[in-house]
Design an enzyme around this catalytic site. Structure first.
Site, short mmCIF file in Angstrom:
data_model
loop_
_atom_site.label_atom_id
_atom_site.label_comp_id
_atom_site.label_asym_id
_atom_site.label_seq_id
_atom_site.Cartn_x
_atom_site.Cartn_y
_atom_site.Cartn_z
N HIS A 559 0.74 -1.28 0.05
CA HIS A 559 -0.01 0.07 -0.03
C HIS A 559 0.97 1.28 -0.24
CE1 HIS A 559 -3.47 2.32 1.46
NE2 HIS A 559 -2.42 3.13 1.74
N GLU A 560 1.86 1.49 0.87
CA GLU A 560 2.53 2.30 1.19
C GLU A 560 3.48 2.79 -0.26
OE1 GLU A 560 1.60 4.57 3.00
OE2 GLU A 560 0.45 3.20 4.29
N HIS A 563 1.63 4.67 -3.04
CA HIS A 563 1.72 5.97 -2.75
C HIS A 563 3.15 6.70 -3.18
CE1 HIS A 563 -1.81 6.87 -0.52
NE2 HIS A 563 -1.54 5.82 0.58
N GLU A 589 -5.41 7.68 -2.66
CA GLU A 589 -5.58 6.50 -2.42
C GLU A 589 -5.73 5.56 -3.44
OE1 GLU A 589 -4.46 5.47 0.58
OE2 GLU A 589 -4.64 7.51 1.54
N HIS A 691 -6.40 10.51 12.28
CA HIS A 691 -6.70 11.13 10.63
C HIS A 691 -7.60 12.23 10.75
CE1 HIS A 691 -5.65 7.15 9.11
NE2 HIS A 691 -5.80 7.76 7.84
N ILE A 692 -8.59 12.47 11.67
CA ILE A 692 -9.50 13.59 11.36
C ILE A 692 -9.34 14.69 12.39
CG2 ILE A 692 -11.17 12.12 10.36
CD1 ILE A 692 -12.72 12.68 12.74
N PHE A 693 -8.50 14.57 13.22
CA PHE A 693 -8.08 15.53 14.55
C PHE A 693 -6.58 15.78 14.64
CE2 PHE A 693 -12.05 13.49 16.27
CZ PHE A 693 -12.98 14.40 15.91
N TYR A 698 -7.89 14.72 6.51
CA TYR A 698 -8.82 13.78 6.39
C TYR A 698 -10.04 14.23 7.26
CZ TYR A 698 -6.28 10.19 4.03
OH TYR A 698 -5.36 9.57 3.00
#
Length: 778
Positions: A559-560, A563, A589, A691-693, A698
């Site tokens: 996966h990485e 990227h 992604e 991710h979101i904070f 994201y």
């Protein structure tokens, strides 16, 4: 990541914003709340983007004698001398990771900001609405800051310390202030607007048009139109959000490190495999328990994933599983490390920021630079939910029946700490596949050889070790060079594979060191070559053995690397849209999730699945079972990811701090339609939802994983249609994927890029088919 990947991974895929990876993720990648007009440089597919101190376009500064100079000249001479002494500012092709430490951060960043402010003033005073006069110097300014600050952020992610945290905290507001100053520059905005409205716009390349349009949109979202008190408040919000994101991430790391479970009784670790016990004993040794060994202990377990997950999968001791699960879901939710007030303040400030910009909520702000809208994102999530809900119910009933057949006392009352354990037992029973028993077939050196051979086969590149060419931050870090088949260098990357919970952030990510750029080419070269970081947190070697990987860890590396390929194999020479720069976040992604599919391709898997001691290849029978097990509990795993995405959109769409619901009420409400087993009352997973904070990358964007997975599955479908055993057709399709998805970067809209590869618009059919959910959907 970029990348809360997998069932439990708390990634950090994109702390730098879209145009710095994540992401990303990532791309992630992978800075928090970077002003939007600068995102064309600040991107990473992890939580935190990194870039190197590389300024080849700038001439070396001469030293000025101290005695016969004016005060201003003496100041410049001092700066030049300081730059020679500070490794953070040292000109060169690669960062001096072995020399930079916390003491270099504050003086180095302050000196850099002083120089960049002078360059920005000069640019504003001499602006012309043409490409070379505007875009080239702007790229140099943003790149210098991205490169240097990236070194600091990277070290903070992989080699954290209290001294480095203090240095970052001291100088971070000054860095943010400069980025706001740059992002809100009215002269720059006006010049880009003149280019867009001028007669020469039609003569620009597609990539250049994308840059102009993105810069204008980013500047608007960065508050360039705000005046007076609104502008002042906007900038205060950006500063505070950056600090809160950093605090959130630090709380998660510190809280995760805080938990240590020492076990001395063999009966308490029954069922755990030798690899897990070896790691636990090694951890105990590192904490002062001399003589600890895998057979006799003592054993120390932590919330770091290579330690935590084997307990949840294999420990027969239900009480141990329960204890560690409860600790895991309450990370950073108590005492001085409680992220609850941090979350509330972040959400409150993001909403206020959105309204200052004229939007109803922060979700709308987030979607302004993505492929999707809030409506289309929610439509996709709901379509996938409806395709998966019945399957998730069936999965749960199967676990209950299976555990009852094994006379488990908890069979009629399965709880969260039972699901992973009994899922693993059912997988072993149904497919006769034991993940731990497969580890010897997935040694890291063999996996990397297989991955590199796949890249050569598909994309016509060769990857060679280049250790010693670049300074590294840890002895386990490797450095590689990417070349074309004629031997010409294309790119470089670092690989940091192992978990180091005392200093390294959890998860896995790819981030940027430097990007491809014609403007920033070294003397004598036509282009600057890209350099990337690949960072994982997989099981480290135990004793004299190599790192023996789980199949999930193999997927993570693939996966990485996906990227990294998009960053490294770009053909764009315009730095602001090269690689992952300028790629809409919900498309970033695609290459990473595309690469995961090759782990299930027979030829690819069998090329590296070899027993590290005996050389015995993985049997054909086991391969078929692995492939069959791919869709095991796919509906449940789908629902988990949908839960994250839908909770994210709810919090950034309709939720208001201080209203009738808390953030945890929202989580439970969403869980009513996404989770068969409701969350525990004390569940505080949001307190570690990096991710979101930890950044805005994201935020209202976690849906991107599923959005991009539609694209990636459909892209892999092109290879399936060509025939996975047809080498010539696969090579031809691989080169087309390289030329389009990997090559075009942010120079074209992602939908156009996808259609140029696939010949049509994307379809969800391949994703549902790969997940074993197509029959349910239809």
């Amino acid at each position: 990541m970029l990348v809360l990947r997998g069932e439990y991974t708390r990634l950090a895929m994109a702390s730098a914003l879209q145009t710095s990876c994540r992401i990303l993720g990532r791309a992630h990648a992978r800075r928090a709340n970077i002003p939007r007009s600068c995102r064309a440089i600040f991107f990473a597919t992890r939580l935190g983007s990194s870039v190197s101190a590389y300024t080849p376009a700038l001439p070396p500064r001469s030293r000025v004698p101290h005695l016969c100079c004016s005060a201003g000249t003496r100041r410049m001479a001092a700066l030049a001398i300081d730059k020679e002494l500070n490794p953070l500012l040292k000109d060169g092709s690669l960062p001096l990771y072995d020399k930079v430490d916390a003491t270099h951060v504050v003086p180095g960043i302050r000196q850099l900001l002083e120089e960049l402010e002078a360059e920005l003033v000069k640019l504003e005073q001499n602006l012309k609405p043409d490409w070379e006069s505007l875009v080239h110097p702007l790229e140099r300014i943003t790149d210098r800051l991205t490169v240097t600050w990236g070194i600091v952020e990277h070290l903070k992610a992989v080699k954290d310390s209290s001294e480095l945290r203090a240095a970052v905290e001291e100088v971070q507001p000054e860095k943010v202030a400069f980025l706001l100053r740059l992002g809100q520059s009215k002269p720059l905005y006006k010049a880009f607007k003149e280019i867009q409205d001028g007669p020469g716009f039609k003569n620009l390349t597609d990539a250049q048009k994308r840059i102009v349009e993105a810069q204008l949109k980013e500047a608007t979202l960065n508050g360039v139109a705000l005046e007076g008190e609104d502008k002042k408040r906007f900038n205060e919000i950006e500063q505070e959000l950056e600090l809160l994101g950093t605090k959130f991430s630090e709380h998660v790391l510190d809280s995760t490190k805080k938990y240590q479970k020492l076990v001395v009784d063999k009966a308490d670790i029954e069922g755990l495999p030798p690899t897990a016990l070896g790691l636990a004993a090694q951890t105990a040794c590192s904490k002062g328990h001399e003589g600890a060994n895998a057979e006799n202990g003592p054993w120390m377990f932590t919330l770091d994933l290579p330690s935590y997950m084997p307990v949840m999968k294999f420990a027969k001791n239900r009480a141990l599983r329960e204890e560690m699960y409860r600790e895991f879901i309450t990370v950073a939710s108590e005492g001085d490390l409680d992220n609850t007030p941090v979350i509330n303040k972040i959400l409150e400030l993001r909403l206020e920021k959105a309204k200052l910009l004229g939007y109803k909520n922060f979700a709308e702000v987030s979607m302004a630079m993505k492929m999707a809208t809030t409506e289309t994102a929610n439509e996709l999530l709901e379509k996938l939910r409806l395709s998966s809900w019945d399957g998730a119910l069936k999965d749960f009933e199967e676990l209950k029946s299976f555990s009852k057949s094994k006379n488990a006392p908890e069979a009629d009352d399965l709880s969260h700490w039972d699901l992973t354990y009994w899922s693993e037992r059912l997988r072993e029973d149904r497919y006769d596949v034991n993940e731990e028993e497969l580890r010897p077939y997935f040694s890291l050196p063999k996996v990397m050889d297989g991955l590199f051979n796949l890249a050569k086969y598909l994309f016509g590149v060769q990857i060679e070790p280049a250790d010693g060419m670049a300074p590294v931050w840890n002895k386990d870090v490797s450095f590689f060079q990417v070349k074309d088949l004629a031997g010409e260098p294309l790119a470089f990357f670092y690989f940091d594979p192992y978990s180091r919970p005392s200093e390294k952030r959890g998860g896995a990510w790819m981030d940027i060191v430097v990007g491809r750029s014609r403007v920033l080419a070294p003397r004598g070269s036509s282009v600057r070559l890209p350099v990337a970081h690949m960072v994982c947190n997989q099981t480290p070697p135990v004793g004299n053995e190599p790192s023996l990987m789980t199949f999930r860890e193999v997927e993570t590396v693939f996966h990485e690397f996906g990227h990294a390929l998009q960053h490294m194999l770009t053909k764009q020479d315009e730095g602001l849209v090269a690689g992952i720069h300028g790629v809409e976040w919900d498309a970033v992604e695609l290459p990473s999730q595309f690469m995961e599919n090759w782990c299930y391709d027979r030829k690819t898997l069998m090329s590296f699945a070899v027993h590290y001691k005996t050389g015995e290849p993985l049997s054909e029978d086991v391969y078929e079972k692995l492939k069959a097990a791919r869709t095991f509990r796919a509906a449940s795993l789908m629902m988990r990811q949908l839960h994250f995405a839908m909770t994210d959109l709810e919090l950034h769409g309709r939720f208001k701090v201080g209203g009738s619901e808390t953030v945890y009420d929202v989580n439970r409400r969403v869980a009513e339609k996404t989770q068969v087993l409701p969350p525990l009352p004390e569940d505080r997973f949001l307190c570690s939802f990096l991710h979101i904070f930890s950044s805005a990358s994201y935020a209202a964007g976690y849906y991107s994983y599923k959005w991009a997975e539609v694209l990636s599955a459909d892209a892999f479908g092109a290879f399936e249609e060509a025939g996975l055993d047809n080498e010539n057709a696969i090579k031809e399709t691989g080169r087309r994927f390289r030329d389009t998805v990997l090559g075009l970067g942010g120079g074209k809209p992602p939908l156009e890029v996808f259609k140029s590869f696939r010949g049509r618009e994307p379809s969800t059919e391949a994703l549902l088919r790969h997940s074993g959910l197509l029959a349910v959907a239809s």
